[in-house]
Structure formats: C-alpha cells, structure tokens
Write an enzyme that holds these catalytic residues in place. Structure first.
Site, PDB file in Angstrom:
ATOM      1  N   SER A 100      34.313   6.362 -27.030  1.00  0.00           N
ATOM      2  CA  SER A 100      34.933   5.238 -27.726  1.00  0.00           C
ATOM      3  C   SER A 100      36.458   5.304 -27.573  1.00  0.00           C
ATOM      4  O   SER A 100      36.960   5.204 -26.457  1.00  0.00           O
ATOM      5  CB  SER A 100      34.481   5.229 -29.191  1.00  0.00           C
ATOM      6  OG  SER A 100      34.844   4.030 -29.840  1.00  0.00           O
ATOM      7  N   ASP A 150      26.136  -3.220 -27.724  1.00  0.00           N
ATOM      8  CA  ASP A 150      27.313  -2.578 -28.309  1.00  0.00           C
ATOM      9  C   ASP A 150      28.262  -3.638 -28.882  1.00  0.00           C
ATOM     10  O   ASP A 150      28.912  -4.371 -28.137  1.00  0.00           O
ATOM     11  CB  ASP A 150      28.029  -1.747 -27.242  1.00  0.00           C
ATOM     12  CG  ASP A 150      29.070  -0.809 -27.812  1.00  0.00           C
ATOM     13  OD1 ASP A 150      29.593  -1.102 -28.910  1.00  0.00           O
ATOM     14  OD2 ASP A 150      29.373   0.203 -27.163  1.00  0.00           O
ATOM     15  N   HIS A 181      26.775   1.050 -30.341  1.00  0.00           N
ATOM     16  CA  HIS A 181      27.957   1.852 -30.011  1.00  0.00           C
ATOM     17  C   HIS A 181      27.733   3.347 -30.221  1.00  0.00           C
ATOM     18  O   HIS A 181      28.593   4.150 -29.903  1.00  0.00           O
ATOM     19  CB  HIS A 181      29.134   1.370 -30.876  1.00  0.00           C
ATOM     20  CG  HIS A 181      30.480   1.785 -30.346  1.00  0.00           C
ATOM     21  ND1 HIS A 181      30.972   1.346 -29.130  1.00  0.00           N
ATOM     22  CD2 HIS A 181      31.433   2.608 -30.862  1.00  0.00           C
ATOM     23  CE1 HIS A 181      32.174   1.866 -28.933  1.00  0.00           C
ATOM     24  NE2 HIS A 181      32.467   2.642 -29.954  1.00  0.00           N
TER      25      HIS A 181
END
Length: 200
Positions: A100, A150, A181
């Site tokens: 991320s 996501d 995610h």
C-alpha cells in the site's frame, strides 16, 4: 530513519516498507517467508497522519502531496545508501517489498532514482507520479499484487503502473486476486514463487 536491520547470508537485502499506520516490524514475517536468507532492512515512515506512520503526505485519499513524495523518496534513497555503508551490504542487490503506502514509495524509488532497486514486490500499489521522467529500468524485475475489488487502489492503477514500468524496460509480472485491499497469504505465496524464480 527508524529501522531494523538483520544480517542474512546470501548477499541480497530486502527493503521492507509498511502500509499506513504500520511500523518497521510489520513485514518481517513476510520477508522471512519470501527469503529467509536475505538481509532485512525494515524502515518506518517519517510522516505521521493522525498519529499513523506513513512514508509521505497525501492531500486526500489517493491524492499524493507530490512535493513531499519527491522529498521523502530522496530521503529514503539516501537512507538506503548510507545503510549499505553502515551495514556493509551490496547496494545493487536491494529488493523492496512494499504494501500500500510502502508499495507507493517503492514505486517512487523506481520512478525517480536510477539503480535504486534491483527488484520490487509491490502489494496493492498506485502510480506514484504520472509526470515523472522515469529512468532506464532494463535490469529491474517487478512483481505487482493487485485486488480486483480493491477500493483503495482501482485495477486501472495497477495496469497503468505495469505499463509505465514496462515502457522503461522493467520486466513486470502482475498477479490478480479476487480480493480488496488486504494482503492475503495466497498473494504472499505468489510473490514468493515469482521471487524464487528470479533469484534461485
């Protein structure tokens, strides 16, 4: 930068870059799963967002503070350069593993600093900078893990990142997972299989 370093035996160094709200301890187990014999250099982001560590500021969700991104990317590159001297590891054998926000700063290293990384495993990344003058990435291998659902990182972000990296010579493999995610064990295992094929 606050960090953990652990010596390995095979000459490679895994640069671990956590997600928003994470710490330098978060990805150590994942790194050992992917390559138990590599050095580990795990770094904590220097930016706080509502008390949560990050690697660079953002204006809003999905909207990066570009000035800060460039500053923090150079800060990280300089830190790794100095760490290579301090811990005596090969600067040309650094493989980033980012998730991320950590994947985004790893992508930014590739976009802005030639020879910053030998390879990168990017879990749920976005395009760091669409206006970057991307260097030659002909000797760089990149694996992208993406979620079809996501909400933080839409599929087109991963697709565009793949295209931009390939356009500058990188060898890129993108793996899709029917997930959001979150970082799942099947994704880690797929990254490990790719890594093993590249380095062993």
């Amino acid at each position: 930068m606050q960090h953990i370093f652990e010596h390995g035996t095979n000459g490679r160094t895994l640069l671990l870059l956590h997600s928003t709200g994470g710490t330098e301890r978060d990805l150590i187990g994942l790194a050992k799963e992917i390559d138990a014999d590599a050095n580990i250099l795990s770094v904590r982001g220097n930016v706080l967002e509502n008390g949560m560590p990050r690697f660079f500021r953002r204006v809003a969700e999905g909207v990066f503070d570009m000035e800060d991104l460039l500053f923090r990317t150079k800060e990280l590159d300089d830190f790794v350069q100095q760490a290579a001297v301090d811990y005596q590891f090969d600067r040309n054998q650094v493989i980033a593993i980012g998730y991320s926000n950590g994947a985004n700063i790893a992508g930014s290293l590739l976009f802005h600093h030639e020879n910053a990384l030998r390879a990168a495993i990017l879990h749920h990344p976005m395009v760091p900078n669409r206006d970057a003058k991307i260097p030659n990435l002909a000797n760089v291998d990149v694996w992208i893990g993406a979620g079809t659902n996501d909400f933080m990182c839409p599929p087109q972000e991963s697709e565009q990142l793949e295209q931009m990296l390939q356009a500058h010579g990188a060898k890129v493999e993108t793996a899709w997972f029917n997930q959001g995610h979150q970082l799942t064990m099947p994704e880690v295992q797929a990254a490990k299989a790719w890594y093993t094929g590249i380095f062993k």
